[in-house]
Write an enzyme that holds these catalytic residues in place. Structure first.
Site, short mmCIF file in Angstrom:
data_model
loop_
_atom_site.label_atom_id
_atom_site.label_comp_id
_atom_site.label_asym_id
_atom_site.label_seq_id
_atom_site.Cartn_x
_atom_site.Cartn_y
_atom_site.Cartn_z
N GLU A 9 47.67 45.82 54.21
CA GLU A 9 48.77 45.00 54.35
C GLU A 9 50.02 45.63 55.56
O GLU A 9 50.25 44.92 56.08
CB GLU A 9 49.78 44.69 53.74
N ASP A 85 47.69 41.51 43.67
CA ASP A 85 48.09 40.20 43.21
C ASP A 85 47.44 38.94 43.36
O ASP A 85 46.52 39.21 44.23
CB ASP A 85 49.50 39.86 43.57
N GLU A 87 48.36 37.16 45.94
CA GLU A 87 48.34 37.53 47.76
C GLU A 87 47.98 38.39 48.04
O GLU A 87 46.89 37.85 48.87
CB GLU A 87 50.14 37.69 47.75
N TYR A 321 52.54 49.10 40.78
CA TYR A 321 52.94 48.05 42.09
C TYR A 321 53.29 47.60 41.03
O TYR A 321 54.30 47.02 40.14
CB TYR A 321 51.77 46.65 41.66
N ARG A 323 55.43 43.52 40.69
CA ARG A 323 55.18 42.70 41.18
C ARG A 323 53.92 42.20 39.72
O ARG A 323 52.99 42.50 40.44
CB ARG A 323 54.41 42.13 42.13
#
Length: 968
Positions: A9, A85, A87, A321, A323
């Protein structure tokens, strides 16, 4: 053999992973999402109820997509590695849609995930590449479609009924509802009076005082009624009396009572360690202990996750991570932590690893692991020099929480003493004390306390040494007393031991309303109610602030008037969709879609059945706030008529009931002379009395008179014909208005004027800086020009609500009314209270006359906030100067004024005819060369040295909104 393409990303993540994978891999960044629903259309199929989304390449991402396509066409393998995740899975799916047509072998596109960015984890992930998880994609797609359905079908209603530009969100509206309802609870709160009684006692055996609290009479607990709970059950305040009369009666008895110890109970109490951090718990602790807001916490955590340069180790991802809502930890991480704890001493290490039950306990390969350090050997102190201050503080919080989660319980010795004061009745008192016997998992907290105390003692000692000897002795004595008090323990007491009463301390108290939400408490409530998920908490909080639905005052959320109005309308007209319980149920259904237990179209069909019905009812029945006119008991300051409460662009306001929009009628001289009765009839039919007759010449009013009947009206028109060229008749209209400050947050309250908290980058957590661009100032991440760049920016906009105007003692020079200090788009200014009839604005004038027409020169500002100096007779006189004019005659050429020039060398007085010393002005495109009309002059005089670097004022974060959400 060709190279493999890896797509992540963010550029920072790509840089870190590239070092671990070697030269056989090309690592590129998608810079977040590359596909989304179109902005100009709802983009969801509703006629056949398939809910199929129409996805397009996100505007501005075309070049990124084209580059990735070219690289994919040449690559042997394509690995999609966004975050682990929903997303991230959706981003991987969108990348697959774009890249698969470029691949000859479709099986060469694979998905890889890793919960930590370390060499071992990244390389292992590529050995376990998999297909895209369609259930995860469906869950994310369902959330996106749900939000689009609500936003694009409810927002137009708000535009029509309240104000253009408003918007509604499925989850954000529910979060806003919590804040608004809490504010209503505070406004409706009725305090309850209660009294407590503390007794300072002394044992007969020693002189060590202690304080006990009154708890009851004759074994019956003392309590005060405090309303009812949600289920209708009575609530009580313990250890309290209701009023002063009852307290005086008890105190009178206690003064003559015999005091003694009834019982002493000693027991050992254990405090168990807490689970490692989930996202919400990290956000709450970072807010409470570090003062970080949610945006800052997640930005700093993102950087720690993506990797930091650690000396010879290179770039290392320091945490897993960030989240997650799971407390699960891998077996390897637990073994690593236990090995470290064993070195602290065997008593700190429990016999078996501690286990914690979280919302989701799944297999070891699951991405949802608790937030923890990737390697316990990287202790906070050992890598402090490689981290920024905020990175160190957050990493220390995470590291200590994880290690302590695998340590032994802390042990306290707790003593409870029951005391009786025997008079006519037996009055019960109680005191409890505890002493830390073994620190266990509190080891790091206790060490931090000792460090802070040592720093305080050192500072106190240095301060004492700087004072005279007697002051130092007093300070040392005070410090010793404070330490003794802090470490005070209960004296040794025995059953039946007599006590002496030293002092009674009755204290009146009142119950307090529930506190307003801050970021930490709002996240906690959202989590408890099941609203949103770890990845959405930050965006929920940002959104309700960006939309100006709430304002932060002293770090607490206060709903704005528009926030209250929107919430009430939506909750009233959409009672099912914006219900907290239903929103939480939807989150559970989204989890079911993720687990493959429910089809995403079934979820959407169930939702849309409710939503469509409420949408139809709301379209017909929603209250039209725009056209609201509510009568009030207040009266107009100008004419004494009743005021009406109306709704405008900036919220509710009071308007005079005598205001009218009826336009004036022109009375022409020809028709009046020909048939005055017909003209009079026409005027009185269109206008109601009182009617004002005016005569004007070139827009200057020469005559004006108010009339109350036909006779007066006829005479006034006749007289007006003789005074001016244009005669008009208009109804009496009072344009008095005032803002409804009672419905808005009190910006004059203590704390509302405090220095605004710093703005932090959403991506990396660094303090944002103020920059200037072609369209004015904006906030930008300091890493804007770094490699890789972090291009997060926020645009500055105007405050929605300004402070109330302040009346000054000075009067308007034009009409004599008081002047007001107001707040405008470009800051404070002084204007007449008679606006709009009197448009006087006080200007800062220079003591220099305009060289063109002799008018005054005023200090003015451009739209970008830059100062300039211009003639007050603009536009008739267009004189303007970027340099300040000084009232001093040039000694060389007799110019009536000189200019003040400030540069990096200092401040100079320069003659306006010294064209060599003045800053060069850029010529307008196509404009001819201007020939100087005055002889050249060489006068230049230095009057001051270089000015200190200006301190850039940091704008209020409530004036900012995100326009670029880069994950760089």
């Amino acid at each position: 053999m060709g190279k493999s393409l890896v797509i992540v990303e963010s550029p920072a993540k790509a840089k870190t992973i590239g070092k671990y994978l070697g030269s056989d891999y090309v690592v590129e960044a998608s810079i977040g999402h590359i596909m989304d629903l179109p902005k100009n259309d709802i983009g969801v199929e509703l006629k056949k109820r398939t809910f199929e989304p129409t996805l397009i390449v996100s505007p501005g991402k075309e070049k990124v997509v084209e580059r990735l396509k070219k690289l994919a066409s040449k690559a042997d393998m394509v690995y999609l590695a966004p975050d682990p995740d929903r997303e991230g899975e959706a981003i991987a799916a969108h990348l697959s849609i774009q890249l698969l047509p470029m691949m000859k072998d479709k099986s060469k596109v694979r998905r890889v995930t890793f919960n930590e960015i370390t060499k071992k984890a990244v390389q292992a992930a590529f050995l376990h590449a998999r297909d895209i998880d369609e259930d995860l994609v469906d869950a994310q797609q369902t959330r996106r479609v749900l939000d689009r359905l609500v936003g694009y079908q409810v927002s137009p209603l708000l535009w029509d009924k309240v104000r253009r530009g408003l918007s509604a969100g499925r989850v954000q509206t529910v979060a806003l509802r919590l804040i608004v309802e809490r504010e209503q609870e505070i406004n409706d709160f009725n305090p309850v009076e209660y009294w407590t009684i503390d007794a300072q006692l002394e044992p007969t055996a020693n002189k060590q005082n202690f304080t006990a609290r009154f708890v009851g009479v004759n074994g019956v607990p003392a309590r005060v009624a405090n309303g009812k709970d949600e289920e209708g059950k009575d609530l009580f305040l313990s250890n309290a009396l209701p009023d002063k009369e009852a307290v005086d009666e008890v105190v009178g008895e206690l003064k003559v009572a015999k005091w003694s110890v009834r019982s002493v109970e000693k027991k050992e109490r254990r405090s168990n360690p807490r689970a490692p951090y989930t996202t919400s718990k990290l956000q709450q602790d970072a807010a409470g202990r570090l003062g970080f807001n949610v945006r800052r916490t997640m930005g700093v955590a993102q950087r720690l996750y993506e990797g930091v340069e650690i000396g010879a180790e290179g770039t290392v991802g320091l945490i897993t991570y960030m989240r997650t809502d799971s407390t699960r930890v891998s077996a390897d991480a637990i073994a690593e932590a236990r090995e470290y704890i064993g070195k602290l001493g065997p008593k700190y290490l429990p016999a078996t690893p501690n286990e914690y039950l979280g919302k989701k306990q799944v297999e070891a390969q699951d991405a949802h692991e608790a937030i923890r350090p990737t390697n316990v050997k990287f202790t906070p102190d050992s890598i402090r020099k490689y981290l920024s201050d905020e990175q160190f503080r957050l990493y220390k919080l995470i590291w200590q929480r994880f290690v302590s989660s695998q340590m032994s319980p802390a042990v306290f010795d707790q003593t409870t003493v029951d005391i009786v004061a025997q008079a006519k009745l037996a009055y019960d008192f109680r005191v409890t004390g505890s002493v830390l016997k073994f620190e266990g998992h509190l080891k790091f907290e206790e060490e931090d306390k000792r460090t802070r105390q040592a720093a305080k003692d050192k500072a106190a000692k240095e301060e004492a040494n700087a004072k005279p000897a007697q002051d130092a002795d007093a300070a040392a004595q005070a410090g010793t007393e404070e330490e003794d008090e802090a470490e005070a323990r209960l004296p040794e007491l025995s059953n039946g031991e007599a006590l002496r009463l030293q002092k009674l301390d009755p204290l009146q108290k009142f119950t307090q309303p529930p506190p307003r939400f801050n970021e930490a408490s709002l996240v906690k409530t959202l989590e408890e109610k099941g609203i949103g998920r770890p990845s959405t908490y930050a965006s929920i909080i940002n959104t309700i602030q960006d939309r100006d639905y709430v304002k932060k005052i002293q770090s607490k959320f206060v709903p704005t008037e528009i926030g209250i109005v929107v919430t009430k309308l939506l909750v009233k007209n959409f009672p099912y969709i914006f219900d907290t319980a239903y929103t939480a149920t939807l989150e559970g259904e989204l989890d079911a879609v993720e687990d493959g237990k429910e089809r995403w179209t079934d979820l959407l069909n169930g939702f849309y059945d409710h939503f469509e019905k409420e949408l139809i009812v709301a379209s017909d029945n929603m209250e039209d706030i725009k056209r609201m006119e509510e009568k009030t008991t207040q009266v107009c300051d100008n004419c004494g008529s009743p005021l009406i409460l109306k709704w405008g662009k900036f919220g509710s306001f009071y308007s005079c009931s005598n205001f009218t929009k009826v336009k004036p009628m022109t009375v022409a001289a020809g028709p009046w002379k020909k048939d005055s009765k017909a003209v009079l009839k026409k005027v009185t039919k269109a206008l109601n009395y009182p009617i004002i007759v005016k005569a004007m010449t070139d827009d200057v009013i020469e005559y004006s008179k108010e009339t109350d009947d036909a006779k007066e009206l006829t005479a006034a028109i006749q007289e007006a014909m003789e005074h001016g060229k244009k005669v008009t008749a208009e109804p009496f209209s009072c344009d008095f208005t005032k803002e409804n400050f009672a419905a808005k947050p009190d910006l004059s309250a203590p704390g509302a004027d405090e220095v605004a908290e710093e703005e932090f980058c959403d991506n990396c957590g660094r303090v944002m800086v103020l920059r200037n661009g072609p369209w004015g100032p904006f906030m930008a991440c300091p890493g804007y020009n770094e490699d890789p760049p972090c291009k997060t920016i926020r645009k500055l906009n105007q405050k929605v609500q300004q402070k109330p105007p302040v009346q000054l003692e000075e009067s308007c020079p034009k009409c004599g009314k008081p002047l007001l200090l107001r707040n405008g788009q470009y800051g404070e200014f002084i204007s007449c209270s008679g606006y709009p009839k009197c448009k006087y604005i006080k200007q800062e004038l220079l003591d220099v006359k305009c060289p063109k027409d002799g008018g005054d020169i005023a200090v003015r500002k451009t739209k970008r906030g830059d100062l300039f100096y211009g003639c007050v007779n603009y536009p008739k006189c267009d004189f303007a100067s970027n340099l300040k004019l000084v009232n001093q005659t040039c000694p060389k050429c007799d110019s009536a004024y000189v200019l003040e020039v400030v540069n990096d060398k200092g401040t100079y007085l320069v003659c306006p005819n010294n064209r060599e010393a003045l800053p060069k002005r850029r010529k307008k495109k196509g404009a001819p060369e201007e020939e100087p009309t005055t002889p050249p002059c060489t006068y230049e005089k230095k009057i001051a040295g270089p000015a200190p670097a200006p301190v850039v004022q940091r704008p209020d974060p409530d004036k900012t909104r995100a326009v670029v959400e880069s994950v760089a």
